[in-house]
Design an enzyme around this catalytic site. Structure first.
Site, PDB file in Angstrom:
ATOM      1  N   ASP A 285       6.264  -7.305  -3.187  1.00  0.00           N
ATOM      2  CA  ASP A 285       5.105  -6.423  -3.126  1.00  0.00           C
ATOM      3  C   ASP A 285       4.081  -6.971  -4.142  1.00  0.00           C
ATOM      4  O   ASP A 285       4.325  -7.951  -4.851  1.00  0.00           O
ATOM      5  CB  ASP A 285       5.499  -4.970  -3.404  1.00  0.00           C
ATOM      6  CG  ASP A 285       4.432  -3.988  -2.889  1.00  0.00           C
ATOM      7  OD1 ASP A 285       3.304  -4.424  -2.605  1.00  0.00           O
ATOM      8  OD2 ASP A 285       4.728  -2.781  -2.794  1.00  0.00           O
TER       9      ASP A 285
HETATM   10  C1  BGC Z   1       1.767  -1.683  -1.623  1.00  0.00           C
HETATM   11  C2  BGC Z   1       2.311  -2.184  -0.312  1.00  0.00           C
HETATM   12  C3  BGC Z   1       1.292  -2.999   0.414  1.00  0.00           C
HETATM   13  C4  BGC Z   1       0.819  -4.128  -0.490  1.00  0.00           C
HETATM   14  C5  BGC Z   1      -0.185  -5.037   0.157  1.00  0.00           C
HETATM   15  C6  BGC Z   1       1.100  -2.777  -2.426  1.00  0.00           C
HETATM   16  O1  BGC Z   1       0.435  -2.274  -3.509  1.00  0.00           O
HETATM   17  O2  BGC Z   1       2.814  -1.112  -2.378  1.00  0.00           O
HETATM   18  O3  BGC Z   1       2.738  -1.107   0.467  1.00  0.00           O
HETATM   19  O4  BGC Z   1       1.819  -3.502   1.597  1.00  0.00           O
HETATM   20  O5  BGC Z   1       0.228  -3.557  -1.645  1.00  0.00           O
HETATM   21  O6  BGC Z   1      -1.408  -4.440   0.292  1.00  0.00           O
END
Ligand code: BGC
Length: 776
Positions: A314
């Site tokens: 993530d």
């Molecule tokens: C979130 C994810 C997301 C990723 C990309 C993160 O901050 O937790 O759910 O897919 O960002 O945008």
């Protein structure tokens, strides 16, 4: 060995079978996640053979689009791309420019330019990924559906399928082959700001809906993803939804047996249904940051399931291993820790130097070359499976893009998702009624949609003003509607929680002239950590508004438009009716107006437990010993905690009677058997309705304290007045197994109760079975 295609076909057949009301959970089996395809593998090996270490490291890094964009024009910057693809050889880009969203044509153009640069400099296609969360969230002219929590409230798998299909189709139409969906974190803590992104608190419901969505997004053959499908990134693996503090991205403490039995389940089902990628939980479980958890990443997923897909981190979570979690001293240690634990691609949004860190770690022996090759194989395999080598960009007609059909599906999903929680004879409303609409959520598309709607935090009003807010939809349906907000969200006020309550007196004065008050309260939109808060109670301003409105003596209909169940224990008695619309998206206002008018009937049910007290947050499957009510010396399995509304609660304008809940298989069973039950459901009212039929099991004695009950099946049926239908369920006996204190699955000899609609039958397991395999 069963080929993957037939497994998927069988799944699709099972879905079709659901339509004739005979269905049950898929029997858990140990199968390889995806059957390898010889041609795909040959292509992967051929590309890998010709790659330098620099190129391999580059493939393992994913950057945010901001880094290759010119902020002045909002378009990609060729010079920046030359550095990122020419020098660093980066393999993946994600996201939209902060605060921006484009239509399909502009997005396609943008991604195509990126792809051209990747091919020019590396000769390997770039993979672009977007957070498409409830439809094509980032396409301003695409189709949005109700959020996952709403789809769960429909208890109707068809909507997860329709949403997944439309999302993939429209995303692919914009030249993007990868969506960061479905979300399958169990929403088991009402305080957590991402509850609404999930299919609710129950592992079975979550697994069913997410598996269906995965198949809808990817299609039936994960080795060859078609031009109307996309790769999923199931997320966030795993245990993300139950932080001890209730705050996003903070540590969770989960018993090992619960982790295996409940939290792993939806992921396992999706891996086995062919999910090509997974994104890792940003936080930690039992003190181990998930990004460094080799046991889970490599052990449970890649080794146990034989899964050959790709694990992506993530957002900046490798950095978090040293900046936040302090399990690594610096970036080098963090990168080594993550990759050696099983991470294949690092989402390091703003740091292309991560590529050089990887190279250095390989050169000094901190990461073995075999691990790098394994990670790169997984990344290349994804790109081959998506057909990106033959078609880095593609030409294909997308006549269904933003179609009336997708809009109709979204509207129907909204209709079935809005939950009538209370109705003391005030609904449906007469067309001639003088309706006073109020509350901060009454005239907002932002709140109807929630986060991940055109922008990260959600800003539907700015992008799609053409849709109807609740107020506009009610005005169209009821000519004598008046409005004053009373309280407004102060969107410029810094926080999504800022409110301006200066209009309360004016609203109360206007309410006196009406026959009925529709008070639209709840939450503004938010997403992730910015959605953290310290008090689950509905805001003091909004409570005050409702209290003062109720004091006028006019009947109050409370409309809750919120991503998590905000506590309303003190104002609920003041309302004659309560509807929880959660985040029903762009057609949610129209759906609500039709439901309030009685043009349509309510059929949604809560996919989570609605708490009443802040110190009493529960899930429906609590331990029997958590409840203080004891009958005849034993705990009362039918008792419920003191909650506002239970999981599965939801009313209708008609009434349903359950009868003849019968066991159609022998009462004695063993592991491997199927338990067959059926129940008759009759519409005893005078109008048509849909009923979600839920079947539960209770283990009466077990070597670990049993959950009071567990959902084992659900089906939605349509019933005309007076009509009776028989609904059948097949529950594999293995579903009644649990994970014991030693981490092993066990189905224990003894009595179980199956229940449905207040009726019950007893069954008995005649022989204890303990599995030696980690998954059954
Ligand atoms: C979130 C994810 C997301 C990723 C990309 C993160 O901050 O937790 O759910 O897919 O960002 O945008």
């Amino acid at each position: 060995m069963i080929p993957m295609k037939s497994i998927l076909k069988a799944t699709v057949f099972a879905l079709a079978a659901a339509a004739v009301f005979a269905c049950g959970p898929k029997a858990p089996k140990v199968i390889p996640a995806i059957e390898p395809d010889a041609q795909v593998e040959a292509k992967v090996e051929q590309v890998l053979k010709g790659m330098t270490l620099e190129e391999k490291a580059g493939q393992m890094v994913q950057l945010s689009v901001d880094i290759i964009t010119d902020p002045a024009t909002g378009d990609v910057d060729p010079a920046k791309m030359d550095v990122i693809f020419g020098q660093y050889k980066v393999g993946s880009i994600l996201n939209v420019l902060q605060g921006h969203s484009f239509d399909r044509v502009k997005t396609a153009d943008f991604i195509s330019k990126i792809q051209a640069k990747s091919m020019e400099h590396i000769g390997i296609p770039c993979i672009y990924g977007l957070d498409m969360i409830h439809g094509a969230s980032y396409l301003t002219d695409g189709s949005l559906f109700p959020q996952e929590i709403n789809l769960a409230a429909t208890f109707n798998r068809d909507y997860a399928f329709q949403m997944g299909r439309a999302m993939a189709y429209e995303t692919r139409a914009a030249q993007c082959p990868w969506v960061f969906s479905p979300v399958m974190d169990l929403g088991r803590d009402a305080r957590w700001p991402r509850l609404w992104e999930s299919y609710g608190e129950d592992p079975y419901m979550q697994a069913e809906m997410a598996r269906v969505e995965t198949i809808a997004i990817q299609g039936s053959d994960p080795n060859h993803i078609g031009l109307e499908n996309a790769a999923v990134s199931i997320k966030h693996f795993m245990g993300y939804g139950v932080p001890l503090t209730g705050k996003d991205r903070t540590p969770a403490y989960i018993a090992e047996n619960d982790l295996r039995e409940k939290y792993f389940r939806p992921f396992k089902e999706c891996f086995q249904a062919g999910a090509l990628t997974a994104m890792v939980n940003s936080a930690s479980i039992n003190g181990v940051p998930t990004h460094a958890n080799k046991k889970l990443l490599t052990g449970w997923v890649k080794e146990e399931l034989g899964w050959d897909g790709m694990l992506v981190t993530d957002w900046a979570d490798i950095d978090n291993l040293f900046t936040r979690d302090h399990v690594a001293a610096d970036k080098r240690e963090a990168v080594a820790l993550g990759i050696n634990a099983g991470i294949d691609m690092i989402m390091d949004p703003y740091d292309p130097e991560c590529c050089n860190v990887i190279i250095g770690l390989v050169k000094d022996g901190s990461i073995p070359m075999e691990r790098i090759d394994d990670a790169v194989r997984r990344i290349l395999r994804l790109k081959v499976r998506l057909g990106l080598f033959e078609n880095p960009t593609w030409e294909h007609d997308y006549p269904e893009y933003a179609s009336a059909d997708f809009a109709k599906q979204s509207y129907e999903a909204a209709l079935e998702s809005e939950v009538l929680l209370k109705n003391e004879g005030v609904l449906p409303l007469k067309e001639t009624a003088r309706i006073f609409v109020t509350g901060p959520n009454a005239n907002s598309l932002r709140t109807l949609n929630g986060g991940w709607s055109y922008t990260w935090q959600g800003d539907a009003d700015a992008f799609v003003p053409q849709y109807n807010t609740i107020l506009e939809a009610i005005q169209k349906r009821f000519p004598r509607t008046t409005y004053a907000p009373g309280v407004v969200y102060d969107n410029a006020g810094g926080s999504w929680q800022s409110e301006d309550a200066s209009g309360i007196a004016k609203a109360v004065a206007a309410a006196r002239l009406a026959d009925v008050i529709v008070a639209c309260v709840g939450e503004n939109s938010y997403c992730e950590t910015p959605g953290n808060m310290d008090d689950l109670n509905l805001s003091a301003n909004q409570k005050e508004l409702v209290q003062k409105l109720a004091a006028t003596g006019k009947p109050v209909i409370l409309v809750l438009n919120e991503g998590r169940p905000r506590i309303i224990g003190d104002i609920e008695p003041l309302a004659k009716a309560v509807v929880d619309v959660m985040y029903p998206s762009n057609y949610g206002g129209d759906a609500l107006a039709a439901l309030l008018a009685g043009d349509e009937n309510f059929s949604g049910k809560l996919p989570f437990t609605y708490p009443k007290h802040i110190n009493a947050l529960h899930t429906y499957d609590y331990k029997v010993s958590e409840h203080r009510e004891v009958m005849d010396g034993s705990y009362n399995y039918d008792a419920v905690m003191d909650v506002q509304w239970t999981f599965g609660h939801g009313l209708s304008y008609t009434s349903f009677a359950y009868s003849d809940f019968v066991l159609e298989s022998p009462a004695d069973f063993k592991a491997g058997d199927d338990l067959k039950v059926s129940v008759k459901v009759t519409n005893t009212g005078d109008r048509a309705g849909k009923e979600a039929v839920l079947v539960y099991s209770s283990d009466l004695v077990a070597s670990l304290i049993p959950d009071v009950k567990r959902l084992r099946g659900f089906e939605k049926v349509v019933l005309e007045p007076g009509e009776t239908k028989t609904v059948s369920f097949v529950i594999p006996a293995n579903e009644l197994a649990f994970v014991g204190g030693d981490g092993k699955w066990r189905l224990e000899e003894g009595d179980f109760r199956l229940s449905c609609g207040g009726l019950g039958v007893m069954v008995r397991c005649s022989e204890t079975k303990v599995w030696e395999t980690p998954n059954i």
